[in-house]
Write an enzyme that holds these catalytic residues in place. Structure first.
Site, PDB file in Angstrom:
ATOM      1  N   PRO A  46     116.566  78.172  37.017  1.00 29.93           N
ATOM      2  CA  PRO A  46     117.250  79.149  37.624  1.00 29.93           C
ATOM      3  C   PRO A  46     116.596  80.127  38.385  1.00 29.93           C
ATOM      4  CG  PRO A  46     116.884  79.528  35.292  1.00 29.93           C
ATOM      5  CD  PRO A  46     116.199  78.160  35.825  1.00 29.93           C
ATOM      6  N   LYS A  96      96.332  70.825  44.381  1.00 26.11           N
ATOM      7  CA  LYS A  96      96.832  71.230  45.651  1.00 26.11           C
ATOM      8  C   LYS A  96      96.015  70.876  46.796  1.00 26.11           C
ATOM      9  CE  LYS A  96      99.517  74.967  47.851  1.00 26.11           C
ATOM     10  NZ  LYS A  96     100.727  74.741  47.740  1.00 26.11           N
TER      11      LYS A  96
END
Length: 227
Positions: A208, A41
Site C-alpha cells: 500500500p 545497487k
C-alpha cells in the site's frame, strides 16, 4: 549460481516504481530467515556530493540493511550525481559503466553472503553503456527476476511489455509486486486482477501507499518466491 541460495534481480516497469522499497523488503525477509544478506545497487544516477564522495540515498539504505556489513562501494560501484539515464550520467562524468566490474563485485558478495538482492536501474531495457542495458546485466549475473509494477495509469501496458521482454531474454520471472505509488488510482483492484490474468507468474505482494518506509513494514506485504 547456487540455486539453493536466495539471489534475486529486482527490476521495474519504470523509474520510481518502488524497486528500492521491494529490494529492502526482500532483504528483510532473507534476514528474518537467518541468512547473511547483501543488497547491491550496481548503478545509481542521482546522488549527493558529500565529504565521503557521491552517495545515493537508496544505496545507503541498502548498505545499512546488509549484514554482514558492506562498504558503500561494494553496494554501489557506479554512482553519478545527475538524476538522468545512467549511460548519459556516465558520459557526463567522463566514465563508462563496465558490466565486468559489476559482475566481479557481485561474485565477491556471493562468497560472503547467502542471499544477494540486486536492484536494477530504471526499467528492464535502460541502457548502461553504448552497447549494453539492464537486461544484459541480469543475463550476465544469471539471476531470476522479480518485477515491480508501479500502480498508476498506464501500468498495464508497461507491465505486460516488461514481462514480454524479460521472458524473451531467457531469464526466469519468479513473480511480480503491485506497488500502490498512486494512492488515488482509479480501479486499482481491477488493474491488479487484469495483470494477474495476463502474467504467467505469481503475485508476490501488494504494497500500500506507506507514509513511512521501513524494511520491516514492507516485508510484511511480501512473500519470498521459490525456484
Amino acid at each position: 549460481m547456487n540455486r539453493s541460495m536466495m539471489h534475486y534481480f529486482i527490476t521495474g516497469t519504470d523509474t520510481d516504481c518502488g524497486k528500492t522499497l521491494v529490494t529492502l523488503g526482500f532483504m528483510q525477509l532473507c534476514l528474518e530467515r537467518g541468512l547473511k544478506t547483501a543488497g547491491m545497487k550496481p548503478v545509481a544516477a542521482g546522488a549527493l556530493l558529500t565529504h565521503e564522495g557521491l552517495l545515493n540515498p537508496d544505496a545507503l539504505a541498502i548498505q545499512g540493511l546488509s549484514n554482514p556489513a558492506l562498504s558503500y562501494a561494494e553496494v554501489n560501484p557506479y554512482c553519478f550525481e545527475p538524476a538522468v539515464a545512467p549511460h548519459l550520467a556516465a558520459k557526463l562524468a567522463g566514465a563508462s559503466i563496465d558490466l565486468g566490474t559489476i559482475k566481479g563485485q557481485y561474485h565477491q558478495l556471493c562468497k560472503s553472503h547467502e542471499a544477494v538482492v540486486v536492484e536494477g536501474v530504471g526499467g528492464w531495457k535502460v541502457p548502461l553503456n553504448d552497447e549494453q542495458d539492464t537486461a544484459e546485466l541480469c543475463r550476465q549475473l544469471d539471476l531470476p527476476v522479480i518485477l515491480v509494477v508501479g500502480l498508476r495509469l498506464g501500468c498495464i501496458n508497461h507491465a505486460l511489455l516488461s514481462v514480454e521482454a524479460i521472458l524473451a531474454s531467457g531469464q526466469p520471472l519468479l513473480g511480480w509486486i503491485a506497488n500502490h505509488i498512486d494512492a488515488n488510482m482509479s480501479l486499482a483492484e481491477d488493474n491488479i486482477q487484469t495483470l494477474k490474468q495476463r502474467i504467467n507468474a505469481p503475485l508476490l505482494g501488494r504494497i500500500p501507499r506507506l507514509d513511512r518506509v521501513c524494511a520491516e513494514t514492507v516485508a510484511t506485504y511480501l512473500s519470498l518466491p521459490s525456484y
